[in-house]
Design a protein around this motif. Sequence first.
Motif, short mmCIF file in Angstrom:
data_model
loop_
_atom_site.label_atom_id
_atom_site.label_comp_id
_atom_site.label_asym_id
_atom_site.label_seq_id
_atom_site.Cartn_x
_atom_site.Cartn_y
_atom_site.Cartn_z
N LEU A 1 13.44 9.67 -2.32
CA LEU A 1 12.29 9.31 -3.14
C LEU A 1 11.40 10.52 -3.43
CD1 LEU A 1 11.28 5.98 -1.36
CD2 LEU A 1 12.69 6.28 -3.40
N THR B 1 0.82 -1.22 0.00
CA THR B 1 0.00 0.00 0.00
C THR B 1 0.85 1.27 0.00
OG1 THR B 1 -0.09 -0.10 2.40
CG2 THR B 1 -1.94 -1.08 1.20
N GLY B 2 2.16 1.11 0.06
CA GLY B 2 3.05 2.26 0.18
C GLY B 2 3.36 2.91 -1.16
N GLY B 3 4.17 3.95 -1.10
CA GLY B 3 4.48 4.71 -2.30
C GLY B 3 5.18 3.87 -3.36
N VAL B 4 6.23 3.19 -2.98
CA VAL B 4 6.94 2.33 -3.93
C VAL B 4 6.16 1.04 -4.17
CG1 VAL B 4 9.01 0.93 -4.30
CG2 VAL B 4 9.23 3.25 -3.39
N ASP C 1 -0.07 -7.97 10.27
CA ASP C 1 0.82 -6.88 10.69
C ASP C 1 2.23 -7.45 10.84
OD1 ASP C 1 2.34 -5.02 12.35
OD2 ASP C 1 0.43 -3.98 12.60
N LEU C 2 3.15 -6.84 10.16
CA LEU C 2 4.52 -7.35 10.14
C LEU C 2 5.13 -7.41 11.54
CD1 LEU C 2 6.60 -8.34 8.10
CD2 LEU C 2 7.33 -5.96 7.80
N TYR D 1 17.49 4.87 11.95
CA TYR D 1 16.89 4.36 10.70
C TYR D 1 17.98 3.80 9.77
CZ TYR D 1 15.06 5.03 5.91
OH TYR D 1 14.73 4.89 4.58
N SER E 1 16.18 -0.79 0.21
CA SER E 1 16.96 -0.33 1.37
C SER E 1 17.23 1.17 1.20
CB SER E 1 18.26 -1.15 1.45
OG SER E 1 19.01 -0.76 2.56
N LYS F 1 18.45 -0.14 8.63
CA LYS F 1 18.49 -0.52 7.21
C LYS F 1 19.75 -1.33 6.93
CE LYS F 1 15.00 1.27 4.91
NZ LYS F 1 13.76 0.46 4.75
N ARG G 1 -2.35 -4.29 6.29
CA ARG G 1 -2.67 -4.33 7.73
C ARG G 1 -4.17 -4.35 8.00
NH1 ARG G 1 1.33 -0.23 10.81
NH2 ARG G 1 1.28 1.10 8.98
N ARG H 1 9.67 7.48 -7.12
CA ARG H 1 9.18 6.17 -6.66
C ARG H 1 8.82 5.28 -7.84
NH1 ARG H 1 7.91 9.53 -2.26
NH2 ARG H 1 8.33 8.53 -0.24
N ALA I 1 8.40 -2.21 2.50
CA ALA I 1 7.79 -1.61 3.69
C ALA I 1 8.80 -0.73 4.43
CB ALA I 1 7.27 -2.70 4.62
N1 LIG Z 1 11.72 8.36 1.76
C1 LIG Z 1 12.89 8.28 1.14
O1 LIG Z 1 13.44 9.26 0.60
C2 LIG Z 1 13.59 6.94 1.05
C3 LIG Z 1 14.85 6.87 0.47
C4 LIG Z 1 15.44 5.63 0.31
C5 LIG Z 1 14.79 4.48 0.74
N2 LIG Z 1 13.56 4.58 1.34
C6 LIG Z 1 12.89 3.32 1.71
O2 LIG Z 1 12.06 2.97 0.62
C7 LIG Z 1 11.01 2.11 1.07
C8 LIG Z 1 9.69 2.55 0.44
O3 LIG Z 1 9.41 3.87 0.83
P1 LIG Z 1 7.94 4.47 0.61
O4 LIG Z 1 8.04 5.93 0.75
O5 LIG Z 1 7.33 3.85 -0.58
O6 LIG Z 1 7.23 3.87 1.90
P2 LIG Z 1 5.76 4.19 2.46
O7 LIG Z 1 4.94 4.88 1.42
O8 LIG Z 1 5.91 4.84 3.79
O9 LIG Z 1 5.13 2.72 2.62
C9 LIG Z 1 5.43 1.94 3.73
C10 LIG Z 1 4.67 0.64 3.58
O10 LIG Z 1 5.00 -0.20 4.71
C11 LIG Z 1 3.78 -0.69 5.25
N3 LIG Z 1 3.90 -1.00 6.65
C12 LIG Z 1 4.34 -0.18 7.64
N4 LIG Z 1 4.23 -0.80 8.83
C13 LIG Z 1 3.73 -2.04 8.57
C14 LIG Z 1 3.38 -3.14 9.38
N5 LIG Z 1 3.52 -3.12 10.71
N6 LIG Z 1 2.87 -4.26 8.79
C15 LIG Z 1 2.71 -4.30 7.44
N7 LIG Z 1 3.02 -3.29 6.62
C16 LIG Z 1 3.52 -2.17 7.19
C17 LIG Z 1 2.79 0.43 5.02
O11 LIG Z 1 1.47 -0.05 5.19
P3 LIG Z 1 0.25 0.95 5.62
O12 LIG Z 1 -0.30 1.48 4.32
O13 LIG Z 1 -0.70 0.07 6.34
O14 LIG Z 1 0.83 2.05 6.47
C18 LIG Z 1 3.15 0.80 3.58
O15 LIG Z 1 2.59 -0.13 2.69
C19 LIG Z 1 11.05 2.16 2.59
O16 LIG Z 1 11.69 0.99 3.08
C20 LIG Z 1 11.94 3.37 2.89
O17 LIG Z 1 12.64 3.22 4.09
C21 LIG Z 1 12.95 5.77 1.50
#
Ligand SMILES: NC(=O)c1ccc[n+]([C@@H]2O[C@H](COP(=O)([O-])OP(=O)(O)OC[C@H]3O[C@@H](n4cnc5c(N)ncnc54)[C@H](OP(=O)(O)O)[C@@H]3O)[C@@H](O)[C@H]2O)c1
Length: 218
Positions: free
Chosen positions: A155, A9-12, A51-52, A129, A111, A133, A32, A177, A74
């Motif tokens: 991202l 459900t997340g951005g990526v 839930d993870l 964080y 990662s 990772k 979840r 993303r 996630a």
């Molecule tokens: N932001 C940056 O600039 C950046 C840079 C490099 C790498 N990253 C990494 O890239 C990855 C993807 O980022 P993103 O922005 O796409 O992430 P995001 O939109 O925050 O999505 C996070 C996902 O993890 C799920 N999640 C969180 N807690 C959970 C749980 N307890 N059980 C099951 N699912 C759970 C969320 O589900 P819900 O919808 O239920 O919340 C959602 O689907 C992440 O690992 C992040 O650390 C981020």
Amino acid sequence: MRVFIIGITGGVGSRLARTLQERGDTVSGLVRRSDQRERLRTAGIEARVGDLTTITPDDLAGLMRDVDAIAFTAGAGGGGHDATSAIDRDGVIKTITAARIAGVARIGLVSVFPEAWRERNLGAGFDHYIAMKKEADIALTQSGLDWIVLRPAVLLDDPGRGTVALGPAELHGEITRQDVADTLAALLHEPRISRQILELNHGDAWIEEAVETNIRAA
Ligand SMILES: NC(=O)c1ccc[n+]([C@@H]2O[C@H](COP(=O)([O-])OP(=O)(O)OC[C@H]3O[C@@H](n4cnc5c(N)ncnc54)[C@H](OP(=O)(O)O)[C@@H]3O)[C@@H](O)[C@H]2O)c1
């Protein structure tokens, strides 16, 4: 290919699901809440609820027994110290255990660059964080599985460009993303890419070409 996405459900993760479907793959994933499952069902995705942080490795394995590959996208997303440990490190370790139980060898992990934004001194939470990772990367790279670690730069939600810089060491900049999702989909589909850490930044190479460039000589 049948791919199970943790973080669907997340951005990526949501973009990855769409990209894989467009490639003809069967996509499932962990959500979840049951309302998320219903929403994904209308898009042809069979999501499974859990839930993870609380699911057991056995139960997680049961949710992904019928897949060829797992994508872990996630993240706790700044949800605090404990959540970061529980999702970004322990969630990956649990996924590795579950993958072994389920007999799924291939895992693609999203990662982060270890040096991401370190010059900004973002505080203890951000340092934690990055550390979590890294521990997840270590666990996966020592797992003996057919793994890929993809480390994207910062991202963005902008439309994908279709071009990237992908390699074992890249500069840390920004990447959409969509381009992360498209790159991970292409990597999962290339069996000659295995047990490699790849960093991903914006760049000039078409994604399929960038993936091909990283196939190591046999
Ligand atoms: N932001 C940056 O600039 C950046 C840079 C490099 C790498 N990253 C990494 O890239 C990855 C993807 O980022 P993103 O922005 O796409 O992430 P995001 O939109 O925050 O999505 C996070 C996902 O993890 C799920 N999640 C969180 N807690 C959970 C749980 N307890 N059980 C099951 N699912 C759970 C969320 O589900 P819900 O919808 O239920 O919340 C959602 O689907 C992440 O690992 C992040 O650390 C981020």
